[in-house]
Enzyme design. Structure first.
Site, PDB file in Angstrom:
ATOM      1  N   ASP A 158       0.778  -1.093   0.000  1.00 23.97           N
ATOM      2  CA  ASP A 158      -0.004  -0.068   0.151  1.00 23.97           C
ATOM      3  C   ASP A 158       0.876   1.036   0.108  1.00 23.97           C
ATOM      4  O   ASP A 158       1.905   1.124   0.549  1.00 23.97           O
ATOM      5  CB  ASP A 158      -0.739  -0.002   1.042  1.00 23.97           C
ATOM      6  CG  ASP A 158      -2.123   0.810   0.964  1.00 23.97           C
ATOM      7  OD1 ASP A 158      -3.250   0.093   0.974  1.00 23.97           O
ATOM      8  OD2 ASP A 158      -2.141   2.044   0.854  1.00 23.97           O
ATOM      9  N   ASN A 160      -5.468  -5.309  -6.416  1.00 27.63           N
ATOM     10  CA  ASN A 160      -6.480  -4.449  -5.998  1.00 27.63           C
ATOM     11  C   ASN A 160      -6.372  -3.087  -6.000  1.00 27.63           C
ATOM     12  O   ASN A 160      -7.450  -2.339  -6.147  1.00 27.63           O
ATOM     13  CB  ASN A 160      -6.911  -5.284  -4.535  1.00 27.63           C
ATOM     14  CG  ASN A 160      -7.977  -4.309  -3.857  1.00 27.63           C
ATOM     15  OD1 ASN A 160      -9.147  -4.396  -4.272  1.00 27.63           O
ATOM     16  ND2 ASN A 160      -7.605  -3.450  -2.975  1.00 27.63           N
ATOM     17  N   TYR A 212     -11.262   5.966 -15.912  1.00 24.67           N
ATOM     18  CA  TYR A 212     -11.394   4.819 -15.190  1.00 24.67           C
ATOM     19  C   TYR A 212     -12.126   3.670 -16.057  1.00 24.67           C
ATOM     20  O   TYR A 212     -11.823   2.520 -15.957  1.00 24.67           O
ATOM     21  CB  TYR A 212     -12.391   5.119 -14.094  1.00 24.67           C
ATOM     22  CG  TYR A 212     -12.561   4.329 -12.898  1.00 24.67           C
ATOM     23  CD1 TYR A 212     -11.798   4.047 -12.141  1.00 24.67           C
ATOM     24  CD2 TYR A 212     -13.605   3.474 -12.954  1.00 24.67           C
ATOM     25  CE1 TYR A 212     -11.937   2.916 -10.908  1.00 24.67           C
ATOM     26  CE2 TYR A 212     -13.882   2.261 -12.322  1.00 24.67           C
ATOM     27  CZ  TYR A 212     -13.053   2.101 -10.997  1.00 24.67           C
ATOM     28  OH  TYR A 212     -13.295   1.215 -10.126  1.00 24.67           O
ATOM     29  N   LYS A 219     -10.385   0.067 -16.683  1.00 24.07           N
ATOM     30  CA  LYS A 219     -10.824  -1.057 -15.938  1.00 24.07           C
ATOM     31  C   LYS A 219     -11.427  -2.066 -17.153  1.00 24.07           C
ATOM     32  O   LYS A 219     -11.334  -3.169 -17.132  1.00 24.07           O
ATOM     33  CB  LYS A 219     -12.186  -0.848 -15.182  1.00 24.07           C
ATOM     34  CG  LYS A 219     -11.882  -0.304 -13.926  1.00 24.07           C
ATOM     35  CD  LYS A 219     -10.819  -1.088 -13.110  1.00 24.07           C
ATOM     36  CE  LYS A 219     -10.606  -0.677 -11.670  1.00 24.07           C
ATOM     37  NZ  LYS A 219      -9.862  -1.430 -10.873  1.00 24.07           N
ATOM     38  N   ASP A 250       4.685   3.408  -3.880  1.00 21.31           N
ATOM     39  CA  ASP A 250       3.749   3.789  -5.093  1.00 21.31           C
ATOM     40  C   ASP A 250       4.215   2.671  -6.135  1.00 21.31           C
ATOM     41  O   ASP A 250       5.219   2.665  -6.804  1.00 21.31           O
ATOM     42  CB  ASP A 250       4.038   5.159  -5.572  1.00 21.31           C
ATOM     43  CG  ASP A 250       2.964   5.417  -6.644  1.00 21.31           C
ATOM     44  OD1 ASP A 250       2.382   4.649  -7.426  1.00 21.31           O
ATOM     45  OD2 ASP A 250       2.899   6.803  -6.904  1.00 21.31           O
TER      46      ASP A 250
END
Length: 255
Positions: free
Chosen positions: A40, A93, A159, A163, A66
């Site tokens: 993370d 994720n 986005y 995706k 990052d």
């Protein structure tokens, strides 16, 4: 549920594991007996989840940074392999939302940030982890795709493109590596209660154009419901599921 990662010295990598779906996924894998690497950008959040895992008797390590940086990607793969003796599951994720911008209103900074985090970083981490899975002759990669992987009315241009790219990458991996014992699948969450913010100008063209379609979202899911689907796709119970994009959206994709 028996996960394909459970067993001595085996491990799972969860990106974006410090909060939301990633946190719930890391905790569930740990309860199933897997060692978990939590990656993370937020070190405080990642370490807090690792403490939760350890307090429950599990094993967790963290890598902070990052994932757009190749050095961080390399550190995640090397650390997981060293700590757990192998990498059985990669959960890609980590992600960010866009501002629901239409293409004409999407600046280069927004495009590059969203594509970099949502698509390029998962590709690079998958590429880094694959040699370990190939050596072992097994592995599972699970992506967090989105309802925006399935339609053009769930998010802005950046986005949605990112995706859709994840959906294509999921399927490409499934075809390329199915004879190597490696499976690739994705969940496609609908509305989910997480800490991801949508900073949208509701008067702009993109949010206004999308508004009529957002009423079909329905009740949002809990992060734990998404995590359950992710762990299932990585489990032995899903041993013949490969290349699937699984909607976890309370029927939104059926509307």
């Amino acid at each position: 549920m028996s996960v394909s990662t459970s067993g001595p010295g085996r491990g799972v990598v969860v990106t974006g594991g410090g909060s939301g779906i990633g946190r719930a996924t890391a905790l569930l894998f740990a309860r199933e007996g897997a060692g978990v690497l939590i990656a993370d950008v937020d070190g405080t959040a990642a370490r807090a989840v690792a403490e939760e895992v350890e307090q429950a008797g599990g094993t967790a390590v963290t890598v902070i940074g990052d994932l757009r940086e190749q050095a961080v990607v390399d550190r995640v793969a090397a650390t997981a392999a060293e700590e757990f003796g192998g990498i059985d599951v990669l959960v890609n994720n980590a992600g960010v939302m866009d501002s629901m911008s239409a293409a004409a209103d999407t600046g280069d900074d927004e495009w590059e940030r969203v594509i970099g985090i949502n698509l390029t970083a998962p590709f690079r981490l998958t590429r880094a982890v694959l040699p370990y899975m190939l050596d072992a002759g097994k592995g599972a990669v699970v992506f967090t795709a989105s309802e925006a992987s399935l339609r053009g009315s769930a998010a802005g241009a950046a986005y949605t493109a990112s995706k859709h790219g994840i959906a294509g990458l999921t399927k490409s991996l499934a075809v390329m590596y199915r004879d190597k014992g490696i499976r690739s699948n994705a969940v496609a969450p609908g509305g989910t209660v997480t800490n991801i913010r949508v900073d949208a100008d509701r008067g702009a063209h993109g949010p206004a154009a999308l508004a009529p379609y957002m009423g079909a979202v329905g009740s949002p899911s809990r992060a734990e419901e998404q995590a359950a689907a992710i762990v299932f796709l990585a489990s032995d119970a899903a041993s013949n599921i490969n290349g699937a994009i699984l909607p976890v959206d309370n029927g939104w994709s059926a509307v």
